[in-house]
Design an enzyme around this catalytic site. Structure first.
Site, PDB file in Angstrom:
ATOM      1  N   ALA A 132       9.661  39.848 -71.416  1.00 30.84           N
ATOM      2  CA  ALA A 132       8.587  40.651 -71.755  1.00 30.84           C
ATOM      3  C   ALA A 132       8.739  41.191 -73.205  1.00 30.84           C
ATOM      4  CB  ALA A 132       8.147  41.779 -71.017  1.00 30.84           C
ATOM      5  N   ASP A 154       8.728  43.466 -66.278  1.00 33.23           N
ATOM      6  CA  ASP A 154       7.549  43.153 -66.970  1.00 33.23           C
ATOM      7  C   ASP A 154       6.140  43.733 -66.955  1.00 33.23           C
ATOM      8  OD1 ASP A 154       8.285  39.776 -67.958  1.00 33.23           O
ATOM      9  OD2 ASP A 154       9.202  40.283 -65.892  1.00 33.23           O
TER      10      ASP A 154
END
Length: 349
Positions: A53, A240
């Site tokens: 991410a 994430d």
């Protein structure tokens, strides 16, 4: 002679292109590719040449700065209109990792008050560089907090790759292992291979070996036996997206490890920067889960391993409920189970 180790980096800005470690080629090849257009950046994110991410957010930020250098417009308003289009285009590359949208929106905000095209281009470049520099500092701080939860000779299980090549440097879940190596603290890491794209075997195992960390690779379905047989003392994973109540989306297979950690009565930690939190969502039920190409499951290295025409379910992420998470480790400190809703809200006041 003492062997030297390095912590790998995945993204570098080079004025008129982005140098990107192609994570699809690891561990057999260490190849850096040049991204020169916004389309190159979009494709690199979608195809997982860059993943993790924070690294996705950094790459997208540089991608927006790169695109803006080539705008052929005559007014600052036209510049901002084109920037928004490219922001939306890059945002379409992956739906689950919130850092992507956080970084892109931060870039757009950085030029809200720009009065000239040259000023806007300069601000975008500086903002993207700031995002990368800040992420490195954030990851080191997460690593320091995480390391405080471990003691020498602990055996820790992880999944996917939340390391230096998924961030600016150090990583999130892997940061304590890199720091432990720097400080001479012995931690033994067990890395799940992470089907279907094998980020654990291709990336985490490679990265930790580069850093000189004691790492052992296992297949995903060995996790329960490994916890019992090897005396695993904790599980640590990245994230994430984390919602307002602490529910956490991470690579598929994470939820299963959290259930195993509870069954074996060992702590299950999530390590993530504040940029991974999405407090606009109240729970994990609202997180969009990306489903990817069936061929990731039916093929390995281009070779079919499943029958033609078989139905495939290929979610890239799952959601771990907050009650299974012992603590969430951020750059601002450690949040503990039972306090997530209030402590997360306090972080964003």
């Amino acid at each position: 002679m003492t062997k030297s180790f390095t912590i790998p980096r995945s993204v570098e800005w080079n004025e008129n292109y982005i140098s990107l470690l192609d994570q699809q080629k690891l561990p057999l090849e260490t190849e850096y590719i040049e991204l020169r257009t916004v389309q190159d950046v979009w494709e690199s994110i979608t195809s997982l040449k860059v993943r993790g991410a924070p690294a996705i957010g950094i790459t997208a930020a540089f991608g927006l700065a790169l695109a803006a250098q080539n705008y052929e417009v005559e007014s600052i308003q036209a510049f901002k209109t084109q920037l928004q289009k490219d922001r939306d285009y890059l945002a379409s590359s992956r739906p689950t990792a919130v850092n992507l949208f956080w970084a892109l929106d931060r870039m757009v905000r950085s030029v809200e008050n720009a009065t000239s095209i040259n000023e806007a281009k300069t601000k975008l470049t500086h903002e993207a560089i700031r995002i990368q520099i800040e992420d490195e500092a954030v990851c080191r701080q997460i690593g320091e907090y995480a390391l405080s939860l471990f003691k020498s000779n602990d055996k820790v299980l992880t999944i996917c790759n939340a390391g230096s090549i998924a961030t600016a440097r150090y990583g999130t879940a892997l940061a304590p292992f890199h720091l432990a190596k720097e400080k001479g603290i012995n931690l033994q890491v067990f890395a799940s291979e992470t089907r279907p794209v094998l980020q654990g075997s291709r990336l985490t195992a490679w990265e930790l070996k580069q850093s000189g960390v004691d790492v052992t690779l296992i297949t995903d379905n060995m996790a329960a036996h490994t916890i019992a047989a090897k005396g695993i003392t904790a599980v640590i994973v990245g994230a994430d997206r984390i919602t307002a109540n602490g529910d956490t989306a991470n690579k598929i297979g994470t939820y299963g490890l959290a259930i195993l950690a509870k069954a074996f009565n060992i702590p299950f930690y999530v390590a993530a920067p504040l940029s991974t939190f999405d407090i606009s969502l109240q729970s994990g039920k609202e997180i969009p889960i990306e489903e990817r190409n069936p061929e990731e499951v039916t093929h390995i290295n281009g070779h079919r391993i499943a029958p033609e025409g078989i139905n495939v379910f290929n979610p890239a992420f799952d959601v771990t409920p907050n009650d299974l998470i012992t603590a969430i480790i951020t750059e601002e400190g450690i949040l503990y189970n039972g306090e997530y809703k209030d402590s997360i809200a306090n972080l964003f006041q």
